[in-house]
Scaffold this motif. Structure first.
Motif, PDB file in Angstrom:
ATOM      1  N   ARG A 160      -5.267  -9.009 -23.924  1.00  0.00           N
ATOM      2  CA  ARG A 160      -4.531  -7.819 -23.513  1.00  0.00           C
ATOM      3  C   ARG A 160      -4.412  -7.762 -21.989  1.00  0.00           C
ATOM      4  O   ARG A 160      -5.179  -8.392 -21.278  1.00  0.00           O
ATOM      5  N   ALA A 189       7.891  18.737 -27.517  1.00  0.00           N
ATOM      6  CA  ALA A 189       6.665  18.010 -27.224  1.00  0.00           C
ATOM      7  C   ALA A 189       6.698  16.615 -27.819  1.00  0.00           C
ATOM      8  O   ALA A 189       7.410  16.353 -28.783  1.00  0.00           O
ATOM      9  N   PHE A 190       5.953  15.738 -27.198  1.00  0.00           N
ATOM     10  CA  PHE A 190       5.639  14.459 -27.829  1.00  0.00           C
ATOM     11  C   PHE A 190       4.203  14.122 -27.463  1.00  0.00           C
ATOM     12  O   PHE A 190       3.623  14.699 -26.540  1.00  0.00           O
ATOM     13  N   LEU A 217       0.712  11.089 -27.811  1.00  0.00           N
ATOM     14  CA  LEU A 217       0.290   9.693 -27.884  1.00  0.00           C
ATOM     15  C   LEU A 217      -1.194   9.608 -28.192  1.00  0.00           C
ATOM     16  O   LEU A 217      -1.989  10.437 -27.739  1.00  0.00           O
ATOM     17  N   TYR A 227       2.547  15.836 -24.205  1.00  0.00           N
ATOM     18  CA  TYR A 227       3.478  16.369 -23.206  1.00  0.00           C
ATOM     19  C   TYR A 227       4.171  17.538 -23.879  1.00  0.00           C
ATOM     20  O   TYR A 227       4.706  17.384 -24.985  1.00  0.00           O
ATOM     21  N   ALA A 262      -4.370   6.695 -28.190  1.00  0.00           N
ATOM     22  CA  ALA A 262      -4.697   5.363 -27.665  1.00  0.00           C
ATOM     23  C   ALA A 262      -6.154   5.046 -27.945  1.00  0.00           C
ATOM     24  O   ALA A 262      -6.954   5.939 -28.221  1.00  0.00           O
ATOM     25  N   GLU A 263      -6.473   3.754 -27.882  1.00  0.00           N
ATOM     26  CA  GLU A 263      -7.861   3.346 -27.982  1.00  0.00           C
ATOM     27  C   GLU A 263      -8.474   3.417 -26.589  1.00  0.00           C
ATOM     28  O   GLU A 263      -8.006   2.736 -25.673  1.00  0.00           O
ATOM     29  N   PHE A 269      -3.025  12.435 -25.763  1.00  0.00           N
ATOM     30  CA  PHE A 269      -2.479  13.478 -24.890  1.00  0.00           C
ATOM     31  C   PHE A 269      -1.146  13.924 -25.445  1.00  0.00           C
ATOM     32  O   PHE A 269      -0.483  13.210 -26.204  1.00  0.00           O
ATOM     33  N   TYR A 282      -4.923   0.724 -24.889  1.00  0.00           N
ATOM     34  CA  TYR A 282      -3.625   0.463 -25.508  1.00  0.00           C
ATOM     35  C   TYR A 282      -3.227   1.610 -26.440  1.00  0.00           C
ATOM     36  O   TYR A 282      -4.009   2.009 -27.300  1.00  0.00           O
ATOM     37  N   PRO A 283      -2.018   2.139 -26.276  1.00  0.00           N
ATOM     38  CA  PRO A 283      -1.528   3.169 -27.197  1.00  0.00           C
ATOM     39  C   PRO A 283      -1.448   2.622 -28.617  1.00  0.00           C
ATOM     40  O   PRO A 283      -1.089   1.459 -28.823  1.00  0.00           O
ATOM     41  N   ILE A 336      -8.369   5.473 -18.731  1.00  0.00           N
ATOM     42  CA  ILE A 336      -6.977   5.855 -19.009  1.00  0.00           C
ATOM     43  C   ILE A 336      -6.643   7.028 -18.099  1.00  0.00           C
ATOM     44  O   ILE A 336      -7.413   7.978 -18.004  1.00  0.00           O
ATOM     45  N   THR A 367      -1.747  -1.587 -18.290  1.00  0.00           N
ATOM     46  CA  THR A 367      -0.430  -1.370 -18.881  1.00  0.00           C
ATOM     47  C   THR A 367      -0.029   0.061 -18.557  1.00  0.00           C
ATOM     48  O   THR A 367      -0.876   0.906 -18.274  1.00  0.00           O
ATOM     49  N   LEU A 392       2.840   6.688 -30.808  1.00  0.00           N
ATOM     50  CA  LEU A 392       3.648   7.627 -30.030  1.00  0.00           C
ATOM     51  C   LEU A 392       4.437   8.444 -31.037  1.00  0.00           C
ATOM     52  O   LEU A 392       4.996   7.881 -31.974  1.00  0.00           O
ATOM     53  N   ASN A 435      -3.542   2.490 -17.962  1.00  0.00           N
ATOM     54  CA  ASN A 435      -4.940   2.173 -18.236  1.00  0.00           C
ATOM     55  C   ASN A 435      -5.417   1.088 -17.269  1.00  0.00           C
ATOM     56  O   ASN A 435      -4.597   0.385 -16.651  1.00  0.00           O
ATOM     57  N   ASP A 440      14.900   8.981 -30.390  1.00  0.00           N
ATOM     58  CA  ASP A 440      14.964  10.259 -31.123  1.00  0.00           C
ATOM     59  C   ASP A 440      13.607  10.963 -30.985  1.00  0.00           C
ATOM     60  O   ASP A 440      12.823  11.048 -31.915  1.00  0.00           O
ATOM     61  N   LEU A 441      13.351  11.472 -29.777  1.00  0.00           N
ATOM     62  CA  LEU A 441      12.012  11.976 -29.427  1.00  0.00           C
ATOM     63  C   LEU A 441      11.904  13.493 -29.516  1.00  0.00           C
ATOM     64  O   LEU A 441      10.821  14.042 -29.687  1.00  0.00           O
ATOM     65  N   LEU A 442      13.047  14.187 -29.378  1.00  0.00           N
ATOM     66  CA  LEU A 442      13.009  15.655 -29.277  1.00  0.00           C
ATOM     67  C   LEU A 442      13.692  16.302 -30.462  1.00  0.00           C
ATOM     68  O   LEU A 442      14.846  15.993 -30.767  1.00  0.00           O
ATOM     69  N   GLU A 444       6.959  12.119 -31.856  1.00  0.00           N
ATOM     70  CA  GLU A 444       7.529  13.439 -31.601  1.00  0.00           C
ATOM     71  C   GLU A 444       6.438  14.449 -31.907  1.00  0.00           C
ATOM     72  O   GLU A 444       5.602  14.243 -32.807  1.00  0.00           O
ATOM     73  N   PHE A 467       5.971   4.179 -33.406  1.00  0.00           N
ATOM     74  CA  PHE A 467       6.645   5.382 -32.918  1.00  0.00           C
ATOM     75  C   PHE A 467       7.197   6.185 -34.086  1.00  0.00           C
ATOM     76  O   PHE A 467       7.942   5.652 -34.910  1.00  0.00           O
ATOM     77  N   LEU A 506      -3.610   9.793 -16.378  1.00  0.00           N
ATOM     78  CA  LEU A 506      -2.297  10.422 -16.315  1.00  0.00           C
ATOM     79  C   LEU A 506      -2.030  10.794 -14.869  1.00  0.00           C
ATOM     80  O   LEU A 506      -2.909  11.328 -14.194  1.00  0.00           O
ATOM     81  N   TYR A 511       1.454   7.166 -17.576  1.00  0.00           N
ATOM     82  CA  TYR A 511       0.250   6.848 -18.338  1.00  0.00           C
ATOM     83  C   TYR A 511      -0.125   5.441 -17.933  1.00  0.00           C
ATOM     84  O   TYR A 511       0.709   4.532 -17.984  1.00  0.00           O
ATOM     85  N   TYR A 539      -8.325   8.330 -27.545  1.00  0.00           N
ATOM     86  CA  TYR A 539      -7.787   9.172 -26.473  1.00  0.00           C
ATOM     87  C   TYR A 539      -6.430   9.686 -26.921  1.00  0.00           C
ATOM     88  O   TYR A 539      -5.653   8.948 -27.530  1.00  0.00           O
ATOM     89  N   PHE A 558       5.591  11.660 -14.800  1.00  0.00           N
ATOM     90  CA  PHE A 558       4.194  11.277 -14.963  1.00  0.00           C
ATOM     91  C   PHE A 558       4.128   9.852 -15.474  1.00  0.00           C
ATOM     92  O   PHE A 558       5.082   9.338 -16.068  1.00  0.00           O
TER      93      PHE A 558
END
Lengths: 349, 349
Positions: B92, A97-98, A100, A80, A102-103, A78, A108-109, B65, B96, A112, B82, B330-332, A114, A14, B67, B80, A76, B78
Motif C-alpha cells: 500500500r 451528506a456523505f 466514509l 461531511y 476507513a481502516e 467521518f 485506506y478507505p 488519518i 493516500t 464511501l 493518511n 451520484d453523491l447527493l 451518500e 461507493f 482531515l 482526507y 475510522y 478539505f
C-alpha cells in the motif's frame, strides 16, 4: 513487470444515492431503522472505546459545513454534512451528506457512501432508541412539529421501535403537513393535521420538534408543555439555532449525546455552561436513570453525533457483501511499487 | 409531476486517479507544477482571507488519518489524507489522499478528486515556490535524501521553478535511488547516487529531506550542514516524526506554513514553544525578509497546509471545463421538492 491496470487496493466501494434507495427498499425501511438502532445501541454501549471530537464547522451567513470524524481504534469514520436552511429556495436540500469508513491501521478507505438518506435514517433510529428509554409507558401518540425532510423517517422509527400509532402534525406551511399525510398514508398511522403547535401537542406523549429555521425560534413556549411528556428535539442542532423556550429546559431532565458538542449546538446552548445533563449512553448502559416517574418531562436534545454516523456506516458495510449495491471508485493511486508513484504516472502516458 | 431521474444538482464532478493521470499528461507535469505554484502563491498572498484550523488527526500506532479543512469565506475545501509508513510492506501507499471543494454558501460539493497524485504535485510546487524565495543565488545542485514516492516530483518542481539541474541522491535502500535515476533519466538532470547522506550534501545548495520513517530520525546531524544552504525538510510532518538534529534548527532561520500546526507536526516540535519562526506567506508577500545573506542557513519546515490543497483543488477545477477528465458522481440526494426526501425514496421503489 509493472501493469497498467489499477489493483483492487485502488478501488473504494461507493454507495450512490440510487443504490442507497435500492438497498433501503430491499431491506425494508422499518427493518433498516431497527437494524440501525441496534448498531447505534451497540456502539453507545462501548462509548469509552471511541476517540471523540466535537464536529469541525465552517460557518457562513447562509449555513454551515461540518466534518464529523470518530474512531474506535480499529475503524475510522467521518461524515461531511452541510446545513443551509435557505437552500430550499434554490431547489437544494437543507442538509446533504456523505461519509466514509476507513481502516485506521493502514488509512485506506473501505467505504464511501451518500449519507443524506442515511443520515435521515440514523437520526430517526437514534430518536427512537432514546425514546424507548425515556418515553412514558404506553406512549402511542406523537406530535410532529416541523414536517420537512426528516419527519416521515422520525414517524416510522418511533412507530417501529416505540409503538407510536397516532401522529399530530403541524408545520407553518400546511403543504408540508399534506406531504407527510400523503407519504405516510397506508402505513398504519392515525394522522391529524393541526392548526398550531399548541394544538398538535394536545394529548401527545412524545413531542418531536424538527424545524429548519436557523435562528432562536420558540416552537414551544413554557406553558405549552405539560407533565409526563418526552420531548425529542432534533432541530436545534447548530449555534444560533434552537426551538424551545429556556424555561422548558429548566423544567425538564435533559439527555444529550456528547456534552461538549451539545453545549455549543443544542437547545442547551441557551443555558449556563454547568446546566446539568445526562449522557444518553449512560442511560442505555444502565449506568444512569432514564425516566424516573410518570410526571417527569424528559428531553432528548439531539444534535447528531459522529458515533451514530459511524454505526450507520458499519451497518451499511455489513449489508453490502454479495449484493450489487456498490460501485468501485478509482479513488486511490496504487502503484505496483508503493514508492514509485512517479513511475505509475509515467507509464500511464 | 415528480420525475425519477436525479437532477444535475445531485451529481458531483469526480476526478479519478486514471483521469488525474490523463490530465497531468495533457497539461504536462512541469507546466502543472508551475501552474499549481501560481495558485498556491495567489492564495498565500491572501492568507488573512482564510478561516484556518490545524488538521484534525486520528492517531494509531501504525500511522495517522487526517482531515484538513479550510475556507476562504466563499469556497470550502478539505482533504482526507493518511500517513502509514509501514504500508509499503503490504503493497500500500504510505500516503493516500482525496479531497473535495464545495460552495460555502449552499454547502454543495462542486468537486471530488483523488489527491494522492495531486498532493505529491502540490507539495513539490510549494517546496519550489518557497525555495525561489530562500535558496541561495545561482543554486543548481540539490541533495535529495529519501528517494520515495515524493522525490521525483520534488526534483521536477525545483527544476522547473528554481533551475536545479544537478541531483545528489541518497536513500537507505539503493533500489529507491535506482528508481529515481531511472524515472528521471532524459529529464535534463545530472544525477549522482551517493553512498550516504553526508556524501549527498557535498556541494549541494538545496538539501531536500523526504524520508518516511515515523520516528525521531536524524537524517542530518549538526556538523553535516554548512553555511549558505537552503534546507527543504518535508518528511517531518507529524508528531513523533522528524528528520533533523535540533542543533541544525538552532543554527537556521526557520520558515513555516502555519505555526500552530507546524509546532505540533514539523521539525520544530523538537524545539521550545517560543522558538522563533517566520510564516512563509509573509516572505512571499514582501512583509518579512527571506534569505538575507549568502552564509545564512534557511530551513523550510514544510508539513503541508490545507490552503495548499485548496489551491490545488481550485487549480484542478479551473482545468476541467470543456474536458472529459471528470465523471459525474451520484453523491447527493436531490428530490424535486427538497422537503420531500421520503417521497423521492418512495417513488424509487
Amino acid at each position: 513487470m509493472p501493469t497498467l491496470a489499477p489493483s483492487d487496493l485502488a478501488f473504494v466501494p461507493f454507495v450512490s444515492v440510487a443504490n442507497m434507495m435500492r438497498l433501503i427498499h430491499r431491506i425494508g425501511l422499518r427493518e433498516m431503522l431497527v437494524g440501525l438502532a441496534g448498531y447505534i445501541e451497540a456502539d453507545f454501549l462501548r462509548w469509552d472505546a471511541f476517540d471523540k471530537t466535537p464536529r469541525i464547522a465552517a460557518h457562513a451567513p447562509e449555513g454551515v459545513i461540518e466534518l464529523m470524524p470518530v474512531s474506535d481504534g480499529r475503524c475510522y469514520g467521518f461524515k461531511y454534512v452541510n446545513g443551509h436552511p435557505k437552500n430550499t429556495r434554490t431547489g437544494r436540500q437543507t442538509v446533504t451528506a456523505f461519509g466514509l469508513l476507513a481502516e485506521l491501521g493502514n488509512g485506506y478507505p473501505v467505504l464511501l457512501s451518500e449519507m443524506t438518506l442515511l443520515t435521515a435514517l440514523r437520526t430517526a433510529a437514534t430518536s427512537a432508541l432514546v425514546a424507548r428509554h425515556l418515553a412514558p409507558k404506553g406512549a402511542d401518540t406523537m406530535a410532529l412539529i416541523g414536517n420537512g425532510a426528516q419527519s416521515e423517517f422520525q414517524a416510522l422509527a418511533l412507530q417501529a421501535l416505540c409503538g407510536i400509532t397516532k401522529l399530530r402534525l403541524y408545520d407553518i406551511d400546511p403543504r408540508a403537513t399534506e406531504k407527510v399525510m400523503r407519504n405516510l398514508s397506508g402505513q398504519g398511522f392515525e394522522m391529524i393535521a393541526c392548526p398550531s403547535a399548541e394544538a398538535a401537542i394536545v394529548g401527545a406523549h412524545i413531542i418531536t420538534t424538527c424545524t429548519a429555521d436557523k435562528n432562536h425560534a420558540t416552537i414551544l413556549s413554557e406553558n405549552m408543555v405539560g407533565a409526563g411528556v418526552h420531548l425529542n428535539a432534533i432541530g436545534g442542532d447548530c449555534p444560533g439555532k434552537t426551538e424551545l423556550a429556556p424555561a422548558i429546559l429548566a423544567r425538564a431532565d435533559v439527555f444529550v449525546e456528547y456534552p461538549p458538542q451539545t453545549r455549543i449546538e443544542g437547545e442547551i446552548q441557551q443555558m449556563p455552561e454547568d446546566f446539568p445533563v445526562t449522557e444518553i449512553w449512560q442511560v442505555i448502559a444502565g449506568r444512569a436513570p432514564g425516566r424516573r416517574d410518570a410526571a417527569q418531562i424528559t428531553l432528548f436534545d439531539g444534535v447528531g453525533f459522529a458515533i451514530e454516523d459511524f454505526s450507520a456506516l458499519r451497518y451499511l458495510r455489513d449489508q453490502l457483501p454479495g449484493t450489487d449495491f456498490c460501485e468501485k471508485l478509482d479513488l486511490l493511486a496504487d502503484p505496483d511499487d508503493p514508492r514509485d508513484l512517479f513511475g505509475m504516472l509515467a507509464r500511464a502516458q
